[in-house]
Design a protein around this motif. Sequence first.
Motif, PDB file in Angstrom:
ATOM      1  N   ALA A  51       0.811  -1.219   0.000  1.00  0.00           N
ATOM      2  CA  ALA A  51       0.000   0.000   0.000  1.00  0.00           C
ATOM      3  C   ALA A  51       0.842   1.265   0.000  1.00  0.00           C
ATOM      4  CB  ALA A  51      -0.925  -0.005   1.218  1.00  0.00           C
ATOM      5  N   HIS A  52       2.162   1.125   0.162  1.00  0.00           N
ATOM      6  CA  HIS A  52       3.021   2.313   0.274  1.00  0.00           C
ATOM      7  C   HIS A  52       4.313   2.145  -0.517  1.00  0.00           C
ATOM      8  CE1 HIS A  52       0.552   2.287   4.019  1.00  0.00           C
ATOM      9  NE2 HIS A  52       0.517   3.582   3.835  1.00  0.00           N
ATOM     10  N   ARG A  53       4.228   1.618  -1.711  1.00  0.00           N
ATOM     11  CA  ARG A  53       5.447   1.385  -2.492  1.00  0.00           C
ATOM     12  C   ARG A  53       5.875   2.679  -3.190  1.00  0.00           C
ATOM     13  NH1 ARG A  53       3.762  -4.361  -3.545  1.00  0.00           N
ATOM     14  NH2 ARG A  53       5.055  -5.416  -1.998  1.00  0.00           N
ATOM     15  N   ASP A  54       7.087   3.163  -2.838  1.00  0.00           N
ATOM     16  CA  ASP A  54       7.601   4.370  -3.466  1.00  0.00           C
ATOM     17  C   ASP A  54       8.787   4.097  -4.394  1.00  0.00           C
ATOM     18  OD1 ASP A  54       9.294   3.709  -1.399  1.00  0.00           O
ATOM     19  OD2 ASP A  54       8.972   5.537  -0.243  1.00  0.00           O
ATOM     20  N   LEU A  55       9.152   2.808  -4.545  1.00  0.00           N
ATOM     21  CA  LEU A  55      10.169   2.439  -5.530  1.00  0.00           C
ATOM     22  C   LEU A  55       9.841   1.048  -6.072  1.00  0.00           C
ATOM     23  CD1 LEU A  55      12.828   3.553  -6.793  1.00  0.00           C
ATOM     24  CD2 LEU A  55      14.047   2.078  -5.178  1.00  0.00           C
ATOM     25  N   PRO A  56       8.764   0.941  -6.864  1.00  0.00           N
ATOM     26  CA  PRO A  56       8.344  -0.379  -7.346  1.00  0.00           C
ATOM     27  C   PRO A  56       9.225  -0.935  -8.460  1.00  0.00           C
ATOM     28  CG  PRO A  56       6.924   1.328  -8.248  1.00  0.00           C
ATOM     29  CD  PRO A  56       7.837   2.017  -7.278  1.00  0.00           C
ATOM     30  N   ASP A  57      10.005  -0.068  -9.101  1.00  0.00           N
ATOM     31  CA  ASP A  57      10.783  -0.524 -10.252  1.00  0.00           C
ATOM     32  C   ASP A  57      12.146   0.169 -10.258  1.00  0.00           C
ATOM     33  OD1 ASP A  57      11.458  -1.784 -12.625  1.00  0.00           O
ATOM     34  OD2 ASP A  57      10.463  -0.288 -13.889  1.00  0.00           O
ATOM     35  N   PRO A  58      13.057  -0.239  -9.387  1.00  0.00           N
ATOM     36  CA  PRO A  58      14.377   0.410  -9.324  1.00  0.00           C
ATOM     37  C   PRO A  58      15.162   0.198 -10.615  1.00  0.00           C
ATOM     38  CG  PRO A  58      14.361  -1.593  -8.018  1.00  0.00           C
ATOM     39  CD  PRO A  58      12.944  -1.357  -8.433  1.00  0.00           C
TER      40      PRO A  58
END
Length: 378
Positions: A51-58
């Motif tokens: 619910a709080h992903r701020d870097l889903p695709d580094p």
Amino acid sequence: MTRLDLVVLGLSLSSSWGNGHATTFRALLKAFAARGHRVLFLERDQPWYAAHRDLPDPDFCELVLYDDLAGLDAHRDRIAGADAVMVGSYVPEGIAAGAYVQEHAEGVTAFYDIDTPVTLANLAKGKCDYLTADLIRGYDLNLSFTGGPVLDQLMTRYGSPAARALYCSVDESAYAPTGIAPRYDLGYLGTYSPDRQPTLERLLIEPARRAPHLSFIVGGPQYPADIDWPANVTRVDHVPPDAHPDFYNACRFTLNVTRADMIRAGYSPSVRLFEAAACGTPIVSDRWAGLDTLFIPGREITLADEPEDVLELLTGTSETARASQAKAARERVLKAHTAGQRAAEFEGFLGEAIKARATASRSSDFSDSRPPARALAS
């Protein structure tokens, strides 16, 4: 060093919500990848992080979410073939995950403890659910957020083949002075923790009560609703990493508060120390052994014990003195605590472990120097 293939099983890379692990892994692995290495990060999918992903695709590594322990089987070949596999503290089912890694990895195995004093306290109580003494002995390398005497304890009491300090670090390209004018006299950034709260009360909340003409800010999630915040304390919930520099730069001073287990162990710097210093925000901190090996008290950092110490700092420090402390601390961090420097240390530790395994293999009648039979989940 030639290119390394690294697999990491960590608490979280995709979400910084309510944990300091993501910030640490991001800075370290980004810099490690920049040195030419390949990284796969395996993260247990958890609803509170989803619910709080701020870097889903580094862009610096491959990030894969898995649902449960059985999900690691899909990555068994990568784990087996990697030059090094590293497991982090607080990984869900970390004992079983660590045993899985030690069973299947053919390269170096490492454990990165971002919570070493808490881990050791829980091990002593028999309540650690992500690490055992047998696992410590089974990892080729035990890396620790805490330095000092704890490293000797890991090797002499728990039998670690190699325990090394790998402190947190800061990405200096992301954390820097912005030139904005500070709006708050003192700020604190950190998730709520019961053992930190008394210090926060003493060194921020009580000074705010005594000095209503000054302004304060506290950022971070999970604070109980019944805390009596003074009117001059601004509360902000979760502050994502990309907003950290603005948070620090908005403060004349920032407060560092250390967990009780870390204070007892000493030599346990928070990443907030390095972030704030890199942003050019002077720091006031509680006291613990080893802090003076990182910053010079009175020149690069101010130590405080009581509300009076904080109020004297906020009301009696000239702008020249404030800027001088900020400059000195920033210079120290850029010299010794950047992500690039930490990645080089990490690479060196892995290189030592790889050489040690090769030497042991040559001198042994067995192809693997580690014990072939493991009862590591006990």
